[in-house]
Scaffold this motif. Structure first.
Motif, PDB file in Angstrom:
ATOM      1  N   LYS A 207      38.753  18.628 -18.774  1.00 26.78           N
ATOM      2  CA  LYS A 207      37.821  18.770 -17.651  1.00 26.78           C
ATOM      3  C   LYS A 207      37.484  17.408 -17.048  1.00 26.78           C
ATOM      4  CE  LYS A 207      33.659  19.093 -18.940  1.00 26.78           C
ATOM      5  NZ  LYS A 207      32.462  19.625 -19.647  1.00 26.78           N
ATOM      6  N   ALA A 208      37.171  16.421 -17.888  1.00 24.74           N
ATOM      7  CA  ALA A 208      36.827  15.087 -17.388  1.00 24.74           C
ATOM      8  C   ALA A 208      38.021  14.454 -16.685  1.00 24.74           C
ATOM      9  CB  ALA A 208      36.337  14.209 -18.536  1.00 24.74           C
ATOM     10  N   ASN A 209      39.213  14.549 -17.282  1.00 24.52           N
ATOM     11  CA  ASN A 209      40.419  14.039 -16.641  1.00 24.52           C
ATOM     12  C   ASN A 209      40.675  14.729 -15.310  1.00 24.52           C
ATOM     13  OD1 ASN A 209      42.360  12.066 -18.253  1.00 24.52           O
ATOM     14  ND2 ASN A 209      41.291  13.323 -19.770  1.00 24.52           N
ATOM     15  N   ARG A 210      40.471  16.030 -15.305  1.00 25.02           N
ATOM     16  CA  ARG A 210      40.713  16.820 -14.092  1.00 25.02           C
ATOM     17  C   ARG A 210      39.786  16.378 -12.955  1.00 25.02           C
ATOM     18  NH1 ARG A 210      44.530  19.752 -11.494  1.00 25.02           N
ATOM     19  NH2 ARG A 210      43.681  21.489 -10.325  1.00 25.02           N
ATOM     20  N   ILE A 211      38.506  16.222 -13.267  1.00 23.02           N
ATOM     21  CA  ILE A 211      37.528  15.894 -12.235  1.00 23.02           C
ATOM     22  C   ILE A 211      37.732  14.487 -11.707  1.00 23.02           C
ATOM     23  CG2 ILE A 211      35.060  15.475 -11.837  1.00 23.02           C
ATOM     24  CD1 ILE A 211      34.523  17.868 -13.726  1.00 23.02           C
ATOM     25  N   PHE A 212      37.904  13.521 -12.584  1.00 24.38           N
ATOM     26  CA  PHE A 212      38.002  12.137 -12.132  1.00 24.38           C
ATOM     27  C   PHE A 212      39.380  11.762 -11.616  1.00 24.38           C
ATOM     28  CE2 PHE A 212      34.246  11.646 -14.962  1.00 24.38           C
ATOM     29  CZ  PHE A 212      33.388  11.023 -14.061  1.00 24.38           C
ATOM     30  N   ASN A 213      40.435  12.355 -12.172  1.00 17.33           N
ATOM     31  CA  ASN A 213      41.784  11.846 -11.906  1.00 17.33           C
ATOM     32  C   ASN A 213      42.705  12.781 -11.137  1.00 17.33           C
ATOM     33  OD1 ASN A 213      40.951   9.678 -13.435  1.00 17.33           O
ATOM     34  ND2 ASN A 213      42.079  10.272 -15.265  1.00 17.33           N
ATOM     35  N   GLN A 214      42.333  14.031 -10.949  1.00 12.44           N
ATOM     36  CA  GLN A 214      43.322  14.978 -10.443  1.00 12.44           C
ATOM     37  C   GLN A 214      42.907  15.767  -9.207  1.00 12.44           C
ATOM     38  OE1 GLN A 214      44.446  17.377 -13.854  1.00 12.44           O
ATOM     39  NE2 GLN A 214      44.646  15.549 -15.116  1.00 12.44           N
ATOM     40  N   LEU A 215      41.627  15.940  -8.969  1.00  7.69           N
ATOM     41  CA  LEU A 215      41.198  16.730  -7.816  1.00  7.69           C
ATOM     42  C   LEU A 215      41.273  15.908  -6.537  1.00  7.69           C
ATOM     43  CD1 LEU A 215      38.058  18.536  -9.299  1.00  7.69           C
ATOM     44  CD2 LEU A 215      40.404  19.424  -9.090  1.00  7.69           C
ATOM     45  N   GLN A 216      41.724  16.531  -5.471  1.00  9.75           N
ATOM     46  CA  GLN A 216      41.821  15.832  -4.193  1.00  9.75           C
ATOM     47  C   GLN A 216      40.449  15.450  -3.647  1.00  9.75           C
ATOM     48  OE1 GLN A 216      44.824  14.797  -2.707  1.00  9.75           O
ATOM     49  NE2 GLN A 216      45.357  15.352  -4.805  1.00  9.75           N
ATOM     50  N   CYS A 217      39.447  16.285  -3.872  1.00 11.70           N
ATOM     51  CA  CYS A 217      38.127  16.031  -3.295  1.00 11.70           C
ATOM     52  C   CYS A 217      37.406  14.883  -3.988  1.00 11.70           C
ATOM     53  CB  CYS A 217      37.269  17.299  -3.330  1.00 11.70           C
ATOM     54  SG  CYS A 217      36.771  17.834  -4.989  1.00 11.70           S
ATOM     55  N   THR A 218      37.915  14.422  -5.129  1.00 10.54           N
ATOM     56  CA  THR A 218      37.261  13.321  -5.836  1.00 10.54           C
ATOM     57  C   THR A 218      38.082  12.034  -5.806  1.00 10.54           C
ATOM     58  OG1 THR A 218      38.252  13.969  -7.966  1.00 10.54           O
ATOM     59  CG2 THR A 218      36.111  14.931  -7.419  1.00 10.54           C
ATOM     60  N   THR A 219      39.063  11.976  -4.927  1.00 10.00           N
ATOM     61  CA  THR A 219      39.962  10.811  -4.894  1.00 10.00           C
ATOM     62  C   THR A 219      39.189   9.504  -4.792  1.00 10.00           C
ATOM     63  OG1 THR A 219      41.689  12.138  -3.839  1.00 10.00           O
ATOM     64  CG2 THR A 219      41.892   9.740  -3.679  1.00 10.00           C
ATOM     65  N   GLY A 220      38.192   9.455  -3.917  1.00  5.62           N
ATOM     66  CA  GLY A 220      37.412   8.232  -3.744  1.00  5.62           C
ATOM     67  C   GLY A 220      35.993   8.358  -4.254  1.00  5.62           C
ATOM     68  N   HIS A 221      35.754   9.338  -5.113  1.00  5.46           N
ATOM     69  CA  HIS A 221      34.378   9.622  -5.546  1.00  5.46           C
ATOM     70  C   HIS A 221      33.860   8.516  -6.460  1.00  5.46           C
ATOM     71  CE1 HIS A 221      31.129  11.703  -7.823  1.00  5.46           C
ATOM     72  NE2 HIS A 221      30.894  12.230  -6.637  1.00  5.46           N
ATOM     73  N   THR A 222      32.659   8.010  -6.132  1.00  2.00           N
ATOM     74  CA  THR A 222      32.036   6.963  -6.933  1.00  2.00           C
ATOM     75  C   THR A 222      30.647   7.362  -7.422  1.00  2.00           C
ATOM     76  OG1 THR A 222      31.177   5.945  -4.900  1.00  2.00           O
ATOM     77  CG2 THR A 222      33.274   5.109  -5.751  1.00  2.00           C
ATOM     78  N   GLY A 223      30.233   8.598  -7.136  1.00  2.00           N
ATOM     79  CA  GLY A 223      28.898   9.050  -7.496  1.00  2.00           C
ATOM     80  C   GLY A 223      28.807   9.511  -8.936  1.00  2.00           C
ATOM     81  N   ASN A 224      27.674  10.135  -9.256  1.00  2.00           N
ATOM     82  CA  ASN A 224      27.411  10.585 -10.622  1.00  2.00           C
ATOM     83  C   ASN A 224      28.012  11.956 -10.886  1.00  2.00           C
ATOM     84  OD1 ASN A 224      25.771   8.420 -11.705  1.00  2.00           O
ATOM     85  ND2 ASN A 224      24.214   9.031 -10.221  1.00  2.00           N
ATOM     86  N   VAL A 225      28.472  12.153 -12.108  1.00  2.00           N
ATOM     87  CA  VAL A 225      28.909  13.469 -12.586  1.00  2.00           C
ATOM     88  C   VAL A 225      27.985  13.867 -13.727  1.00  2.00           C
ATOM     89  CG1 VAL A 225      30.780  14.817 -13.599  1.00  2.00           C
ATOM     90  CG2 VAL A 225      31.298  13.024 -11.915  1.00  2.00           C
ATOM     91  N   VAL A 226      27.344  15.027 -13.579  1.00  2.00           N
ATOM     92  CA  VAL A 226      26.421  15.559 -14.585  1.00  2.00           C
ATOM     93  C   VAL A 226      27.177  16.569 -15.435  1.00  2.00           C
ATOM     94  CG1 VAL A 226      24.215  16.727 -14.971  1.00  2.00           C
ATOM     95  CG2 VAL A 226      24.538  15.330 -12.914  1.00  2.00           C
ATOM     96  N   PHE A 227      27.132  16.419 -16.760  1.00  2.00           N
ATOM     97  CA  PHE A 227      27.861  17.315 -17.653  1.00  2.00           C
ATOM     98  C   PHE A 227      26.883  18.318 -18.276  1.00  2.00           C
ATOM     99  CE2 PHE A 227      30.660  13.747 -17.164  1.00  2.00           C
ATOM    100  CZ  PHE A 227      31.931  14.300 -17.195  1.00  2.00           C
ATOM    101  N   LEU A 228      27.079  19.586 -17.936  1.00  2.00           N
ATOM    102  CA  LEU A 228      26.264  20.679 -18.470  1.00  2.00           C
ATOM    103  C   LEU A 228      27.180  21.688 -19.150  1.00  2.00           C
ATOM    104  CD1 LEU A 228      23.842  21.405 -15.455  1.00  2.00           C
ATOM    105  CD2 LEU A 228      23.396  19.974 -17.463  1.00  2.00           C
ATOM    106  N   GLU A 229      26.551  22.646 -19.855  1.00  2.33           N
ATOM    107  CA  GLU A 229      27.284  23.753 -20.464  1.00  2.33           C
ATOM    108  C   GLU A 229      26.601  25.060 -20.100  1.00  2.33           C
ATOM    109  OE1 GLU A 229      28.330  23.127 -24.537  1.00  2.33           O
ATOM    110  OE2 GLU A 229      28.618  20.972 -24.228  1.00  2.33           O
ATOM    111  N   GLU A 230      27.291  26.152 -20.358  1.00  2.00           N
ATOM    112  CA  GLU A 230      26.816  27.461 -19.913  1.00  2.00           C
ATOM    113  C   GLU A 230      25.464  27.853 -20.486  1.00  2.00           C
ATOM    114  OE1 GLU A 230      29.330  29.921 -23.330  1.00  2.00           O
ATOM    115  OE2 GLU A 230      29.891  30.128 -21.236  1.00  2.00           O
ATOM    116  N   ASP A 231      25.075  27.278 -21.630  1.00  2.00           N
ATOM    117  CA  ASP A 231      23.802  27.646 -22.251  1.00  2.00           C
ATOM    118  C   ASP A 231      22.734  26.571 -22.060  1.00  2.00           C
ATOM    119  OD1 ASP A 231      24.933  25.789 -23.923  1.00  2.00           O
ATOM    120  OD2 ASP A 231      24.557  26.893 -25.781  1.00  2.00           O
ATOM    121  N   HIS A 232      22.818  25.843 -20.950  1.00  2.00           N
ATOM    122  CA  HIS A 232      21.775  24.894 -20.579  1.00  2.00           C
ATOM    123  C   HIS A 232      20.905  25.498 -19.474  1.00  2.00           C
ATOM    124  CE1 HIS A 232      24.278  21.209 -22.106  1.00  2.00           C
ATOM    125  NE2 HIS A 232      23.812  21.968 -23.082  1.00  2.00           N
TER     126      HIS A 232
END
Length: 475
Positions: A207-232
């Protein structure tokens, strides 16, 4: 320790939790316009979904998730605008606990400025009822990504359980006679892999690799990523607090790489009586914890086993934050970092992937404690938490009387009591070296990750680059 489950394990507790009706007490604290996210609908159609309900075999599921991963569809982008480089991304790891996911979505819907974020739901189990729920979200941009190496999609082969895999408790001599897979590489405790445990670490890393390294919409993303789970479950001002933490870290702790919005401590003493409150505020933090622990012990002795309360000096006009070394079991909930931190982690991916521990957070702790020429990760965290764990039902909580609504209502009541203290104008930071346990050097992991195939799969996930976005139109 994080829950690690698959579709076939712990069925009793999982089904019990998912079939719990949402209580009237819980519904009363949810705005009527959000009740739609808590309602169970007949399995005959799916709102805003391209698939119809129905049983799919493994081949069908693999085909569908490949198509969806390639499409990289962002729902509601036409309403809320495209993802910007500083957009807050909220990454939610999802398994099968639908009841908890419903309430997480309700809490997110009530958060101020949620319409400026992108929610990325990362699934390791393909379920069209879950898909329908996620795609019904109408308060911000939404994307779904699907972990392609799940137990569900590989039920009789690695990364699932191959029929020739060594039995968990087989001795080395026995495994060699059986000539089972990976016989020469049990974990540090002498056990062989269990896919139901390894999946969670694989999923988090993918998931982390996918978000930071593979999605087109995050190519230049420099903002924060918040990590949550389904039971939060999040407080309505969690984005406000995230921004305050970021500003405070930039000003007073530039070496703080991680922000943390959550905590596992379940008692935050709150007094509506002003005299009691004033008296309690004169106590030190440790004295407060001891006093409340004693109150909790007495309640447990009387048969009351669970409660959430609020410390008044955690939630006040000027709220407290702490700067301390990051520790996996204390600071893994509502964890936040950006691309710069991710690239620092990725440089040491070999340590993460080779460490014999099936927990992603303990693997990060090992990496943190062994960074050549650098100190451990530092975290800045809210003393008054904005992310809560409501997952009392599941693999690590085998309660015969488990009822999700009981826990959820407690959190709702806590947030209602603390509401007047939300949206503080500023925070004050204190620096803590952490306790002895907090700073104890990891000498060995928890095991479950001795199989060379797991280590290789983990490493290979870092090799995949960005995919060109493919626009797929469905009939």
């Amino acid at each position: 320790m994080l829950s690690a489950t698959n579709g076939a394990m712990d069925k009793d507790s999982e089904e019990l939790m998912n079939t719990n009706d949402t209580s009237e007490q819980v519904m009363a604290l949810v705005p009527p316009e959000l009740h739609k996210y808590l309602m169970v609908h007949p399995r005959n159609s799916s709102a805003n979904s391209t698939e119809k309900y129905g049983t799919k075999n493994v081949s069908d599921i693999l085909r569908v998730i490949q198509r969806l991963n390639e499409a990289q569809t962002i729902y509601n982008e036409d309403i809320f605008g495209p993802v910007q480089n500083d957009t807050i991304i909220i990454a939610i790891q999802v398994h099968t606990r639908l009841t908890y996911l419903r309430h997480l979505i309700v809490s997110l819907a009530q958060a101020r400025d949620i319409d400026k974020t992108l929610l990325i739901f990362s699934h390791d189990y393909y379920d069209e009822e879950i898909n329908s729920l996620v795609r019904s979200i109408d308060f911000t941009k939404v994307m779904q990504i699907f972990f392609p190496y799940s137990v569900q999609t590989h039920p009789t082969e690695f990364p699932g359980m191959d029929p020739n895999d060594c039995p968990r408790d087989a001795k080395l001599e026995q495994a060699l006679k059986l000539k089972c897979n990976n016989a020469l590489h049990p974990d540090l405790h002498g056990h062989y892999r269990e896919a139901k445990y390894t999946q969670t670490k694989h999923h988090w890393w993918w998931k982390a690799n996918r978000i930071f390294n593979q999605l087109q919409c995050t190519t230049g993303h420099t903002g924060n990523v918040v990590f949550l789970e389904e039971d939060h479950y999040v407080a309505e001002d969690f984005i406000h607090m995230l921004n305050l933490l970021r500003v405070t870290a930039d000003r007073t702790c530039p070496q703080c790489e991680i922000l943390c919005l959550g905590t596992y401590l379940k008692t935050y003493q709150y007094h509506s009586n002003s005299d009691k409150r004033k008296k309690h505020l004169t106590l030190s933090y440790i004295q407060q914890v001891r006093a409340v622990s004693e109150e909790r012990r007495k309640r447990q002795h009387e048969g009351q086993t669970w409660n959430y309360q609020v410390y008044p000096n955690f939630y006040a006009s000027t709220q407290k934050v702490e700067i301390t070394p990051w520790h996996s079991s204390m600071h893994n909930m509502g964890m936040v970092f950006n691309r710069t931190v991710w690239e620092n982690i990725l440089e040491l991916h070999d340590q993460f992937c080779a460490y014999d521990d099936y927990n992603w957070d303990y693997s990060l702790l090992h990496l943190s404690q062994n960074r050549p020429g650098r100190e451990k990760f530092k975290v800045i965290l809210c003393k008054g938490p904005r992310v809560f764990h409501i997952g009392e039902c599941g693999f690590h909580h085998k309660k015969s009387n488990c009822n999700a609504s009981t826990v959820i209502s407690k959190v709702q009541k806590l947030l209602q009591d603390a509401k007047s203290y939300f949206y503080p104008s500023r925070v004050t930071a204190t620096i803590s070296a952490g306790g002895a346990k907090h700073n104890k050097k990891l000498t060995k992991g928890n095991g479950g990750w001795g199989d060379l195939r797991d280590q290789e799969l983990c490493t290979n996930m870092t090799q995949m680059g960005r995919q060109l976005r493919k626009y797929i139109y469905f009939a």
